[in-house]
Design a protein around this motif. Structure first.
Motif, PDB file in Angstrom:
ATOM      1  N   ALA A   1      -7.136  -5.541 -19.299  1.00 44.08           N
ATOM      2  CA  ALA A   1      -5.740  -5.560 -18.851  1.00 44.08           C
ATOM      3  C   ALA A   1      -5.427  -4.327 -18.019  1.00 44.08           C
ATOM      4  O   ALA A   1      -5.784  -3.208 -18.396  1.00 44.08           O
ATOM      5  N   ILE A   2      -4.764  -4.537 -16.883  1.00 44.67           N
ATOM      6  CA  ILE A   2      -4.261  -3.445 -16.051  1.00 44.67           C
ATOM      7  C   ILE A   2      -2.896  -3.831 -15.500  1.00 44.67           C
ATOM      8  O   ILE A   2      -2.481  -5.003 -15.589  1.00 44.67           O
ATOM      9  N   ASP A   3      -2.189  -2.865 -14.946  1.00 46.84           N
ATOM     10  CA  ASP A   3      -1.005  -3.138 -14.130  1.00 46.84           C
ATOM     11  C   ASP A   3      -1.500  -3.344 -12.705  1.00 46.84           C
ATOM     12  O   ASP A   3      -2.123  -2.459 -12.122  1.00 46.84           O
ATOM     13  N   ASN A   4      -1.225  -4.501 -12.126  1.00 47.79           N
ATOM     14  CA  ASN A   4      -1.763  -4.819 -10.798  1.00 47.79           C
ATOM     15  C   ASN A   4      -1.246  -3.887  -9.706  1.00 47.79           C
ATOM     16  O   ASN A   4      -1.930  -3.651  -8.704  1.00 47.79           O
ATOM     17  N   LEU A   5      -0.049  -3.312  -9.887  1.00 49.39           N
ATOM     18  CA  LEU A   5       0.509  -2.428  -8.867  1.00 49.39           C
ATOM     19  C   LEU A   5       0.057  -0.976  -9.024  1.00 49.39           C
ATOM     20  O   LEU A   5       0.187  -0.193  -8.090  1.00 49.39           O
ATOM     21  N   VAL A   6      -0.476  -0.632 -10.191  1.00 48.44           N
ATOM     22  CA  VAL A   6      -0.854   0.764 -10.428  1.00 48.44           C
ATOM     23  C   VAL A   6      -2.374   0.872 -10.395  1.00 48.44           C
ATOM     24  O   VAL A   6      -2.965   1.094  -9.342  1.00 48.44           O
ATOM     25  N   LYS A   7      -3.070   0.670 -11.510  1.00 50.60           N
ATOM     26  CA  LYS A   7      -4.526   0.746 -11.473  1.00 50.60           C
ATOM     27  C   LYS A   7      -5.102  -0.296 -10.518  1.00 50.60           C
ATOM     28  O   LYS A   7      -6.171  -0.100  -9.935  1.00 50.60           O
ATOM     29  N   GLY A   8      -4.379  -1.404 -10.309  1.00 51.66           N
ATOM     30  CA  GLY A   8      -4.856  -2.444  -9.394  1.00 51.66           C
ATOM     31  C   GLY A   8      -4.489  -2.207  -7.950  1.00 51.66           C
ATOM     32  O   GLY A   8      -4.870  -3.007  -7.082  1.00 51.66           O
ATOM     33  N   ALA A   9      -3.781  -1.126  -7.639  1.00 50.04           N
ATOM     34  CA  ALA A   9      -3.390  -0.872  -6.242  1.00 50.04           C
ATOM     35  C   ALA A   9      -3.019   0.596  -6.048  1.00 50.04           C
ATOM     36  O   ALA A   9      -3.880   1.445  -5.837  1.00 50.04           O
ATOM     37  N   SER A  10      -1.730   0.929  -6.135  1.00 50.01           N
ATOM     38  CA  SER A  10      -1.251   2.241  -5.716  1.00 50.01           C
ATOM     39  C   SER A  10      -1.713   3.375  -6.618  1.00 50.01           C
ATOM     40  O   SER A  10      -1.970   4.493  -6.140  1.00 50.01           O
ATOM     41  N   GLY A  11      -1.825   3.131  -7.916  1.00 51.56           N
ATOM     42  CA  GLY A  11      -2.296   4.182  -8.811  1.00 51.56           C
ATOM     43  C   GLY A  11      -3.731   4.557  -8.524  1.00 51.56           C
ATOM     44  O   GLY A  11      -4.079   5.739  -8.443  1.00 51.56           O
ATOM     45  N   GLN A  12      -4.580   3.554  -8.361  1.00 56.46           N
ATOM     46  CA  GLN A  12      -5.973   3.836  -8.028  1.00 56.46           C
ATOM     47  C   GLN A  12      -6.085   4.481  -6.648  1.00 56.46           C
ATOM     48  O   GLN A  12      -6.954   5.336  -6.420  1.00 56.46           O
ATOM     49  N   ALA A  13      -5.190   4.103  -5.734  1.00 54.34           N
ATOM     50  CA  ALA A  13      -5.178   4.737  -4.411  1.00 54.34           C
ATOM     51  C   ALA A  13      -4.891   6.233  -4.535  1.00 54.34           C
ATOM     52  O   ALA A  13      -5.530   7.062  -3.872  1.00 54.34           O
ATOM     53  N   VAL A  14      -3.937   6.601  -5.383  1.00 49.80           N
ATOM     54  CA  VAL A  14      -3.628   8.017  -5.590  1.00 49.80           C
ATOM     55  C   VAL A  14      -4.775   8.698  -6.334  1.00 49.80           C
ATOM     56  O   VAL A  14      -5.118   9.860  -6.045  1.00 49.80           O
ATOM     57  N   GLN A  15      -5.392   8.013  -7.260  1.00 43.82           N
ATOM     58  CA  GLN A  15      -6.564   8.560  -7.958  1.00 43.82           C
ATOM     59  C   GLN A  15      -7.671   8.887  -6.949  1.00 43.82           C
ATOM     60  O   GLN A  15      -8.283   9.962  -7.001  1.00 43.82           O
ATOM     61  N   ASN A  16      -7.922   7.976  -6.007  1.00 39.43           N
ATOM     62  CA  ASN A  16      -8.913   8.232  -4.959  1.00 39.43           C
ATOM     63  C   ASN A  16      -8.464   9.360  -4.026  1.00 39.43           C
ATOM     64  O   ASN A  16      -9.279  10.197  -3.619  1.00 39.43           O
ATOM     65  N   PHE A  17      -7.193   9.398  -3.695  1.00 37.14           N
ATOM     66  CA  PHE A  17      -6.632  10.486  -2.881  1.00 37.14           C
ATOM     67  C   PHE A  17      -6.870  11.831  -3.551  1.00 37.14           C
ATOM     68  O   PHE A  17      -7.277  12.810  -2.904  1.00 37.14           O
ATOM     69  N   ASN A  18      -6.635  11.909  -4.857  1.00 32.48           N
ATOM     70  CA  ASN A  18      -6.859  13.155  -5.586  1.00 32.48           C
ATOM     71  C   ASN A  18      -8.307  13.612  -5.482  1.00 32.48           C
ATOM     72  O   ASN A  18      -8.596  14.802  -5.281  1.00 32.48           O
ATOM     73  N   VAL A  19      -9.234  12.665  -5.618  1.00 35.19           N
ATOM     74  CA  VAL A  19     -10.655  13.006  -5.523  1.00 35.19           C
ATOM     75  C   VAL A  19     -10.999  13.453  -4.103  1.00 35.19           C
ATOM     76  O   VAL A  19     -11.718  14.443  -3.904  1.00 35.19           O
ATOM     77  N   MET A  20     -10.483  12.772  -3.098  1.00 35.57           N
ATOM     78  CA  MET A  20     -10.756  13.121  -1.703  1.00 35.57           C
ATOM     79  C   MET A  20     -10.346  14.551  -1.383  1.00 35.57           C
ATOM     80  O   MET A  20     -11.038  15.268  -0.653  1.00 35.57           O
ATOM     81  N   PHE A  21      -9.203  14.977  -1.917  1.00 33.72           N
ATOM     82  CA  PHE A  21      -8.647  16.272  -1.558  1.00 33.72           C
ATOM     83  C   PHE A  21      -8.926  17.358  -2.597  1.00 33.72           C
ATOM     84  O   PHE A  21      -8.453  18.483  -2.451  1.00 33.72           O
TER      85      PHE A  21
END
Length: 377
Positions: free
Chosen positions: A342-362
């Motif tokens: 189970a996940i939230d489609n808008l968070v771990k399934g989209a924007s949250g994971q995007a920010v998680q990747n952004f954090n790693v990138m920077f």
């Protein structure tokens, strides 16, 4: 393709990351969000409001261009002193491409490739569309009905479920942020296939999603009266997330062919993904072995949790959060197991994971901006 916000203008350009960088000073990132008026854009705003190192410079929305920020997002009306963000802008990379460090791209599928290709190479990108998720551009053409318009960029894109791809994300310019259904499926299945604990044959994924997965545009099938009090299957044997899931599982299986049965269903709820996944265990292995492996792998992960005992993951228990809940159950049929994810489609399934990747990138702490607990009820 490799697989594997600050809304306060009074805050300065540089922020200190003393805990993460031993006292060194690390610049905040200047952020643009393309297609910011949709659900994923709204979720990015909600998350980045809590992010101390992201400074939002531009919000674009073609259909909402010229509209006031507070008119499109009334929930953020309390945010004051936003002269530059008072209205959504047209998308003009040539005007602002030199003034941002990273773009979150929330544009519709098949519209992202040329936009990203027009950006200066110094600008990092986290793309939330499907345009760079499929490594094989012929597979992209088959499932999305058109030629890939940036094949050279496709080669450098990193498909990034963060928990599996941190090293690649740190070094990349372009992240292909995974889809919601593929994230919920791959978080349990990839480790199990890599370890040989389950067969790559006969994997069945029965998936359920809230209506925000269909986007914010007006569609008859997601009107309240069409959705409430019912459940419906869609995209039967033809959903575009199937090849994305198979791509990740094939890599996890060492290149062996993996074919899944995947059927998504629309649920009368605004957000959430629940997947019941049916697998064959490897000879001599049990559901308990599968669960023990996942527990060991994810024990130190901040966002992926294997539940204790017989607790069943529910969408309401991850709602509004970047968490994924997983559990594994023995089937009554010998040699088979049932995984619930189970996940939230808008968070771990989209924007949250995007920010998680952004954090790693920077180089920011990976959990920055993402520690809000689930909302209940």
């Amino acid at each position: 393709m490799q697989t594997t916000c600050d809304l306060n203008p009074r805050r300065g350009r540089t922020t200190t990351l003393s805990a993460a960088r031993g006292g060194s000073s690390v610049p905040s990132a200047r952020v643009g969000i393309l297609g910011a008026s949709g659900y994923t854009g709204a979720e990015l705003m909600r998350i980045l409001l809590q992010h101390p190192y992201a400074k939002i410079k531009y919000l674009t929305a073609d259909r909402s261009a010229g509209l006031a920020f507070s008119e499109v997002f009334p929930q953020f009306s309390y945010v004051k002193d936003l002269p530059r963000l008072s209205k959504f802008e047209d998308m003009s990379p040539e005007k602002w491409g030199q003034e941002v460090d990273v773009i979150f791209c929330c544009l519709p599928h098949a519209t992202t490739q040329l936009v990203i290709a027009s950006l200066p190479p110094s600008v990092k990108v986290v793309d939330l569309s499907a345009d760079f998720r499929l490594a094989d551009i012929e597979v992209y053409k088959e499932w999305y009905g058109g030629e890939h318009k940036a094949p050279e960029l496709q080669k450098e894109a990193v498909y990034a479920i963060t928990e599996f791809s941190r090293d690649q994300v740190k070094a990349c310019r372009l992240v292909a942020n995974p889809g919601c259904y593929p994230t919920a499926a791959q978080l349990p299945l990839v480790p199990l296939l890599r370890s040989g604990l389950v067969s790559q044959e006969d994997i069945i994924i029965d998936a359920k999603s809230g209506t925000t997965g269909a986007g914010r545009s007006l569609k008859q099938n997601i009107l309240y009266c069409e959705v409430t009090d019912g459940i419906s299957a869609y995209g039967i044997a033809s959903h575009r997330h199937a090849p994305e899931i198979e791509q990740g599982l094939r890599e996890a299986a060492g290149g062996k062919e993996v074919v899944i049965n995947f059927t998504p269903h629309l649920m009368p709820m605004s957000r959430g993904i629940l997947e019941s996944i049916y697998v064959k265990t490897a000879p001599g292995k049990t559901a308990a072995d599968l669960k023990a492996h996942l527990q060991g792998l994810y024990a130190q992960e901040p966002f992926v949790h294997v539940l204790e005992g017989s607790k069943v993951p529910e969408t309401r228990h991850v709602r509004g959060s970047n968490h994924c809940f997983i559990n594994v159950f023995a089937d009554r049929v010998p040699g088979r197991a049932i995984i619930v994810s189970a996940i939230d489609n808008l968070v771990k399934g989209a924007s949250g994971q995007a920010v998680q990747n952004f954090n790693v990138m920077f180089g920011y702490p990976e959990t920055t901006g993402l520690l809000s607990p689930p909302m209940f009820p």
